[in-house]
Write a protein that holds these residues in place. Structure first.
Motif, mmCIF file in Angstrom:
data_model
loop_
_atom_site.group_PDB
_atom_site.id
_atom_site.type_symbol
_atom_site.label_atom_id
_atom_site.label_comp_id
_atom_site.label_asym_id
_atom_site.label_seq_id
_atom_site.Cartn_x
_atom_site.Cartn_y
_atom_site.Cartn_z
ATOM 1 N N LYS A 72 -22.081 41.134 26.503
ATOM 2 C CA LYS A 72 -21.790 42.071 27.580
ATOM 3 C C LYS A 72 -22.639 43.322 27.380
ATOM 4 N N LEU A 73 -23.455 43.626 28.383
ATOM 5 C CA LEU A 73 -24.313 44.807 28.335
ATOM 6 C C LEU A 73 -23.692 45.902 29.181
ATOM 7 N N HIS A 74 -23.588 47.084 28.606
ATOM 8 C CA HIS A 74 -22.990 48.232 29.300
ATOM 9 C C HIS A 74 -24.016 49.344 29.450
ATOM 10 N N ILE A 75 -24.113 49.901 30.634
ATOM 11 C CA ILE A 75 -24.747 51.202 30.810
ATOM 12 C C ILE A 75 -23.697 52.048 31.505
ATOM 13 N N SER A 95 -14.658 53.504 24.751
ATOM 14 C CA SER A 95 -15.017 52.569 25.815
ATOM 15 C C SER A 95 -15.146 51.148 25.283
ATOM 16 N N GLU A 96 -15.851 50.997 24.166
ATOM 17 C CA GLU A 96 -16.039 49.657 23.609
ATOM 18 C C GLU A 96 -14.725 49.096 23.072
ATOM 19 N N SER A 97 -13.929 49.938 22.439
ATOM 20 C CA SER A 97 -12.631 49.479 21.927
ATOM 21 C C SER A 97 -11.741 49.006 23.059
ATOM 22 N N ASN A 98 -11.761 49.732 24.162
ATOM 23 C CA ASN A 98 -10.967 49.330 25.322
ATOM 24 C C ASN A 98 -11.437 48.004 25.897
ATOM 25 N N ARG A 126 -1.420 36.329 19.140
ATOM 26 C CA ARG A 126 -1.681 35.970 20.533
ATOM 27 C C ARG A 126 -3.102 35.436 20.728
ATOM 28 N N MET A 127 -3.643 34.795 19.698
ATOM 29 C CA MET A 127 -4.954 34.172 19.808
ATOM 30 C C MET A 127 -5.120 33.181 18.658
ATOM 31 N N LYS A 128 -6.025 32.243 18.844
ATOM 32 C CA LYS A 128 -6.287 31.243 17.823
ATOM 33 C C LYS A 128 -7.302 31.772 16.796
ATOM 34 N N PRO A 129 -7.243 31.299 15.572
ATOM 35 C CA PRO A 129 -8.136 31.825 14.527
ATOM 36 C C PRO A 129 -9.614 31.575 14.804
ATOM 37 N N GLU A 130 -9.941 30.552 15.550
ATOM 38 C CA GLU A 130 -11.359 30.232 15.810
ATOM 39 C C GLU A 130 -11.921 30.966 17.035
ATOM 40 N N GLU A 131 -11.093 31.673 17.769
ATOM 41 C CA GLU A 131 -11.559 32.342 18.983
ATOM 42 C C GLU A 131 -12.427 33.559 18.658
ATOM 43 N N LYS A 132 -13.406 33.800 19.521
ATOM 44 C CA LYS A 132 -14.316 34.930 19.354
ATOM 45 C C LYS A 132 -14.303 35.801 20.613
ATOM 46 N N PHE A 133 -14.754 37.029 20.435
ATOM 47 C CA PHE A 133 -14.868 37.951 21.559
ATOM 48 C C PHE A 133 -16.321 38.049 22.003
ATOM 49 N N THR A 134 -16.497 38.433 23.245
ATOM 50 C CA THR A 134 -17.841 38.676 23.765
ATOM 51 C C THR A 134 -18.348 40.007 23.230
ATOM 52 N N PRO A 135 -19.494 40.016 22.528
ATOM 53 C CA PRO A 135 -20.003 41.285 21.988
ATOM 54 C C PRO A 135 -20.379 42.256 23.095
ATOM 55 N N VAL A 136 -20.198 43.538 22.819
ATOM 56 C CA VAL A 136 -20.479 44.582 23.792
ATOM 57 C C VAL A 136 -21.606 45.471 23.269
ATOM 58 N N ILE A 137 -22.636 45.641 24.078
ATOM 59 C CA ILE A 137 -23.744 46.543 23.736
ATOM 60 C C ILE A 137 -23.737 47.670 24.749
ATOM 61 N N THR A 138 -23.520 48.890 24.296
ATOM 62 C CA THR A 138 -23.434 50.043 25.189
ATOM 63 C C THR A 138 -24.664 50.918 25.017
ATOM 64 N N LEU A 139 -25.247 51.306 26.128
ATOM 65 C CA LEU A 139 -26.414 52.182 26.116
ATOM 66 C C LEU A 139 -26.086 53.483 26.834
ATOM 67 N N THR A 170 -15.846 53.525 8.158
ATOM 68 C CA THR A 170 -16.704 52.752 9.058
ATOM 69 C C THR A 170 -17.485 53.688 9.977
ATOM 70 N N ASN A 171 -18.787 53.490 10.034
ATOM 71 C CA ASN A 171 -19.614 54.323 10.902
ATOM 72 C C ASN A 171 -19.754 53.663 12.277
ATOM 73 N N TYR A 172 -20.072 54.445 13.271
ATOM 74 C CA TYR A 172 -20.356 53.940 14.615
ATOM 75 C C TYR A 172 -21.636 54.614 15.072
ATOM 76 N N ARG A 173 -22.613 53.819 15.498
ATOM 77 C CA ARG A 173 -23.899 54.367 15.913
ATOM 78 C C ARG A 173 -24.028 54.328 17.432
ATOM 79 N N LEU A 174 -24.504 55.413 17.988
ATOM 80 C CA LEU A 174 -24.692 55.534 19.428
ATOM 81 C C LEU A 174 -26.062 55.000 19.823
ATOM 82 N N ASN A 175 -26.088 54.065 20.765
ATOM 83 C CA ASN A 175 -27.357 53.622 21.339
ATOM 84 C C ASN A 175 -27.740 54.634 22.406
#
Length: 316
Positions: A72-75, A95-98, A126-139, A170-175
């Motif tokens: 998922k690409l975010h602008i 925004s990304e956490s939400n 409320r989810m299976k152990p093998e399930e994954k989330f869609t990665p989010v890239i925010t610009l 944990t650090n968070y870097r801004l694109n």
């Protein structure tokens, strides 16, 4: 959102420009994201509660988002800042956490309807152990015209933290893409290049004129959406007299418009100089004939033109 954000939102809604913004800012102009690969999503909104004058208000952040190859690409439109927001890092984190929380709620809804979770851990999660989330890239894109971005670019920049503790936080870097930090914009293939160049060098008219001459083909036929963006962001007025029709589309000759503006500005400045000279000479008791001669000499005017200015500006 205000008018500036409205224009930016509509401008980046075009898949070609959306892909161009991502490719230019994140991949140095390499055509990694293709417009035809983008899948549209419903616009999401994040509500931030703010306090002001004793009352709580809600600001809505509307984003431009596309799915691309399972990512998922975010602008974020509100992130196309025209001013420096010193808590931008926190806003992007929220925004990304939400967004990840929204994905989890969707999984939860599906599983609760299907009753397909086995085991206590899966049921409580409320989810299976093998399930994954869609990665989010925010610009975040900074369109500032006054000065470069001087705010935080990662969470560490906002923390009062000892060096020995950093490995546990944990650090968070801004694109962040700051057009003021760039000298060239050749990595952009759409009208975004002209937008960034004009915003970056809007106060350096000679530099901007040189850029226009070097890329005259593009500047002499900008599309109507880019023209509107330039008028809003860079405060550049391009009259309809410079509109041309090209294959059924409206385009504008910014080169001619800019050259006319430069000439108009020069003439306006010259008139102010002539007026000041005439008034100063008058206060000193200089004769009108001598003032005409001084105007001819200083501003390289013909006698007829100089006399016309003296007649217009010599009051009394």
């Amino acid at each position: 959102m205000g008018k500036r954000d409205d224009y930016q939102s509509a401008y980046l809604d075009d898949d070609r420009r959306f892909a161009d913004q991502i490719n230019g800012a994140l991949f140095g102009g390499r055509q990694i994201v293709k417009p035809e690969e983008l899948e549209r999503e419903d616009t999401q909104a994040v509500n931030l509660e703010e306090k002001g004058r004793g009352e709580k208000t809600t600001r809505t952040i509307v984003d431009k988002s596309r799915l691309w190859r399972g990512r998922k690409l975010h602008i974020l439109v509100i992130e196309n800042q025209n001013y420096v927001d010193y808590h931008m890092v926190l806003r992007n984190m929220l925004s990304e956490s939400n967004e990840y929380n929204r994905q989890w709620k969707e999984k939860k809804r599906v599983h609760e309807a299907a009753h397909d979770l086995k085991g206590k851990d899966a049921y409580l999660s409320r989810m299976k152990p093998e399930e994954k989330f869609t990665p989010v890239i925010t610009l975040a894109v900074y369109f500032g015209t006054e000065y470069p971005w001087d705010g935080a670019k990662c969470l560490y920049d906002l923390l009062d933290i000892d060096e020995e503790l950093k490995e546990y936080v944990t650090n968070y870097r801004l694109n962040l893409y700051d057009c003021q930090a760039h000298d060239t914009f050749e990595e952009y293939k759409t009208g975004l290049r002209q937008v960034f160049e004009t915003v970056r060098y809007g106060k350096d008219k000679e530099k901007l004129h040189k850029i226009m001459q070097e890329n005259r083909e593009a500047y002499s036929r900008i599309d109507s959406e880019t023209k509107e963006m330039l008028e809003v962001l860079a405060n550049v007025k391009i009259p309809d007299t410079f509109k041309i029709e090209e294959e059924g589309e409206e385009r504008y000759d910014m080169c001619k418009a800019f050259e006319d503006m430069r000439l108009e500005g020069f003439e306006e400045g010259m008139e102010k100089g002539i007026r000041a000279l005439i008034q100063t000479c008058k206060e000193l008791g200089v004769s009108r004939e001598t003032i005409v001669e001084k105007c001819m000499e200083k501003f390289e005017l013909t006698g007829e033109k100089a006399e016309a200015y003296v007649k217009e500006f010599y009051v009394g």
